[in-house]
Scaffold this motif. Structure first.
Motif, PDB file in Angstrom:
ATOM      1  N   GLU A   1     -12.191 -16.814  34.429  1.00  0.00           N
ATOM      2  CA  GLU A   1     -13.123 -15.977  33.689  1.00  0.00           C
ATOM      3  C   GLU A   1     -14.059 -15.249  34.657  1.00  0.00           C
ATOM      4  OE1 GLU A   1     -13.446 -18.544  29.524  1.00  0.00           O
ATOM      5  OE2 GLU A   1     -15.192 -18.303  30.818  1.00  0.00           O
ATOM      6  N   ARG A   2     -14.547 -14.136  34.189  1.00  0.00           N
ATOM      7  CA  ARG A   2     -15.528 -13.395  34.978  1.00  0.00           C
ATOM      8  C   ARG A   2     -16.825 -14.204  35.046  1.00  0.00           C
ATOM      9  NH1 ARG A   2     -15.862  -6.971  34.126  1.00  0.00           N
ATOM     10  NH2 ARG A   2     -13.613  -7.437  34.265  1.00  0.00           N
ATOM     11  N   GLU A   3     -17.434 -14.230  36.219  1.00  0.00           N
ATOM     12  CA  GLU A   3     -18.658 -15.003  36.397  1.00  0.00           C
ATOM     13  C   GLU A   3     -19.728 -14.166  37.074  1.00  0.00           C
ATOM     14  OE1 GLU A   3     -18.237 -18.335  39.026  1.00  0.00           O
ATOM     15  OE2 GLU A   3     -17.330 -17.157  40.621  1.00  0.00           O
ATOM     16  N   GLY A   4     -20.964 -14.523  36.837  1.00  0.00           N
ATOM     17  CA  GLY A   4     -22.076 -13.819  37.445  1.00  0.00           C
ATOM     18  C   GLY A   4     -22.313 -14.299  38.868  1.00  0.00           C
ATOM     19  N   VAL A   5     -22.684 -13.372  39.726  1.00  0.00           N
ATOM     20  CA  VAL A   5     -22.943 -13.672  41.131  1.00  0.00           C
ATOM     21  C   VAL A   5     -24.424 -13.481  41.460  1.00  0.00           C
ATOM     22  CG1 VAL A   5     -22.446 -13.024  43.509  1.00  0.00           C
ATOM     23  CG2 VAL A   5     -20.604 -13.038  41.805  1.00  0.00           C
ATOM     24  N   ALA A   6     -24.963 -12.324  41.121  1.00  0.00           N
ATOM     25  CA  ALA A   6     -26.365 -12.049  41.454  1.00  0.00           C
ATOM     26  C   ALA A   6     -26.852 -10.832  40.685  1.00  0.00           C
ATOM     27  CB  ALA A   6     -26.513 -11.784  42.959  1.00  0.00           C
ATOM     28  N   THR A   7     -28.146 -10.805  40.417  1.00  0.00           N
ATOM     29  CA  THR A   7     -28.771  -9.638  39.812  1.00  0.00           C
ATOM     30  C   THR A   7     -30.067  -9.332  40.534  1.00  0.00           C
ATOM     31  OG1 THR A   7     -29.820 -11.080  38.175  1.00  0.00           O
ATOM     32  CG2 THR A   7     -27.840  -9.892  37.466  1.00  0.00           C
ATOM     33  N   ILE A   8     -30.520  -8.092  40.344  1.00  0.00           N
ATOM     34  CA  ILE A   8     -31.811  -7.682  40.862  1.00  0.00           C
ATOM     35  C   ILE A   8     -32.434  -6.721  39.875  1.00  0.00           C
ATOM     36  CG2 ILE A   8     -30.887  -5.755  42.224  1.00  0.00           C
ATOM     37  CD1 ILE A   8     -33.033  -6.504  44.374  1.00  0.00           C
ATOM     38  N   HIS A   9     -33.743  -6.849  39.677  1.00  0.00           N
ATOM     39  CA  HIS A   9     -34.461  -5.956  38.778  1.00  0.00           C
ATOM     40  C   HIS A   9     -35.174  -4.915  39.623  1.00  0.00           C
ATOM     41  CE1 HIS A   9     -37.314  -4.513  35.787  1.00  0.00           C
ATOM     42  NE2 HIS A   9     -36.486  -5.011  34.887  1.00  0.00           N
ATOM     43  N   THR A  10     -34.996  -3.653  39.269  1.00  0.00           N
ATOM     44  CA  THR A  10     -35.562  -2.600  40.101  1.00  0.00           C
ATOM     45  C   THR A  10     -37.076  -2.519  39.993  1.00  0.00           C
ATOM     46  OG1 THR A  10     -35.324  -0.930  38.383  1.00  0.00           O
ATOM     47  CG2 THR A  10     -33.457  -1.241  39.867  1.00  0.00           C
TER      48      THR A  10
ATOM     49  N   ALA B   1     -26.581 -16.758  41.889  1.00  0.00           N
ATOM     50  CA  ALA B   1     -25.864 -17.901  41.317  1.00  0.00           C
ATOM     51  C   ALA B   1     -25.796 -19.031  42.341  1.00  0.00           C
ATOM     52  CB  ALA B   1     -24.461 -17.480  40.906  1.00  0.00           C
ATOM     53  N   ASP B   2     -25.826 -20.254  41.843  1.00  0.00           N
ATOM     54  CA  ASP B   2     -25.796 -21.424  42.725  1.00  0.00           C
ATOM     55  C   ASP B   2     -24.539 -21.446  43.593  1.00  0.00           C
ATOM     56  OD1 ASP B   2     -27.327 -23.714  40.323  1.00  0.00           O
ATOM     57  OD2 ASP B   2     -28.211 -22.307  41.758  1.00  0.00           O
ATOM     58  N   SER B   3     -23.450 -20.927  43.063  1.00  0.00           N
ATOM     59  CA  SER B   3     -22.182 -20.988  43.789  1.00  0.00           C
ATOM     60  C   SER B   3     -22.189 -20.177  45.079  1.00  0.00           C
ATOM     61  CB  SER B   3     -21.042 -20.493  42.886  1.00  0.00           C
ATOM     62  OG  SER B   3     -21.290 -19.159  42.466  1.00  0.00           O
TER      63      SER B   3
ATOM     64  N   PRO C   1     -12.295 -18.585  51.188  1.00  0.00           N
ATOM     65  CA  PRO C   1     -11.139 -18.136  50.390  1.00  0.00           C
ATOM     66  C   PRO C   1     -11.422 -18.143  48.893  1.00  0.00           C
ATOM     67  CG  PRO C   1     -10.407 -19.539  52.172  1.00  0.00           C
ATOM     68  CD  PRO C   1     -11.910 -19.584  52.192  1.00  0.00           C
ATOM     69  N   GLU C   2     -12.245 -19.062  48.431  1.00  0.00           N
ATOM     70  CA  GLU C   2     -12.552 -19.117  46.997  1.00  0.00           C
ATOM     71  C   GLU C   2     -13.455 -17.984  46.529  1.00  0.00           C
ATOM     72  OE1 GLU C   2     -12.879 -21.588  49.247  1.00  0.00           O
ATOM     73  OE2 GLU C   2     -14.659 -22.831  48.826  1.00  0.00           O
ATOM     74  N   ASP C   3     -13.939 -17.170  47.462  1.00  0.00           N
ATOM     75  CA  ASP C   3     -14.706 -15.976  47.087  1.00  0.00           C
ATOM     76  C   ASP C   3     -13.780 -14.805  46.766  1.00  0.00           C
ATOM     77  OD1 ASP C   3     -17.029 -16.837  49.672  1.00  0.00           O
ATOM     78  OD2 ASP C   3     -17.308 -17.093  47.507  1.00  0.00           O
TER      79      ASP C   3
ATOM     80  N   ALA D   1     -30.553 -11.592  34.614  1.00  0.00           N
ATOM     81  CA  ALA D   1     -29.866 -12.748  35.182  1.00  0.00           C
ATOM     82  C   ALA D   1     -28.370 -12.449  35.172  1.00  0.00           C
ATOM     83  CB  ALA D   1     -30.155 -14.004  34.364  1.00  0.00           C
ATOM     84  N   PRO D   2     -27.626 -13.085  36.075  1.00  0.00           N
ATOM     85  CA  PRO D   2     -26.190 -12.800  36.154  1.00  0.00           C
ATOM     86  C   PRO D   2     -25.400 -13.470  35.033  1.00  0.00           C
ATOM     87  CG  PRO D   2     -26.826 -14.370  37.845  1.00  0.00           C
ATOM     88  CD  PRO D   2     -28.093 -13.933  37.171  1.00  0.00           C
TER      89      PRO D   2
END
Length: 123
Positions: A44-53, A61-63, A88-90, A104-105
């Motif tokens: 599944e698609r997962e969140g990595v990071a977000t930023i608010h302008t 994300a913790d991962s 490799p898991e990235d 939030a991601p």
């Protein structure tokens, strides 16, 4: 309509680095939330990071915490994802997403997606 265009993907060996770029356009306001998400084959698609302008606050994300950072260049309307110590898991397709609601991601909060850029990490 918001448009997002990613670039910067590629192939790298484990331990290497890449920087992804996302150029955002079409916003009618200056403060918004943009993030990076990824989807590996069969997952599944997962969140990595977000930023608010507005706040410039990153949400990682913790991962990937400690290896990935998110930043932006307001003059270029560009959000970056700096990926270090890649594993490799990235390996995944990385997407830029326009997040609506709390910044939030979270995949379910994305209303616009970019076309994606492939990242492949070999061992």
């Amino acid at each position: 309509q918001v448009q997002l265009v990613e670039s910067g993907g590629g192939s790298v060996q484990a331990g290497g680095s890449l920087r992804l770029s996302c150029v955002a356009s079409g916003y009618t306001y200056s403060r918004y939330c943009v993030g990076w998400f990824r989807q590996a084959p069969g997952k599944e698609r997962e969140g990595v990071a977000t930023i608010h302008t507005g706040t410039e606050r990153p949400n990682i994300a913790d991962s990937v915490k400690g290896r990935f950072t998110i930043s932006r260049d307001s003059a270029k309307n560009t959000v970056y994802l700096q990926m270090n110590s890649l594993k490799p898991e990235d390996t995944a397709m990385y997407y830029c997403g326009a997040v609506f609601g709390p910044c939030a991601p979270v995949v379910g909060r994305v209303q616009y997606w970019g076309q994606g850029t492939q990242v492949t990490v070999s061992s």
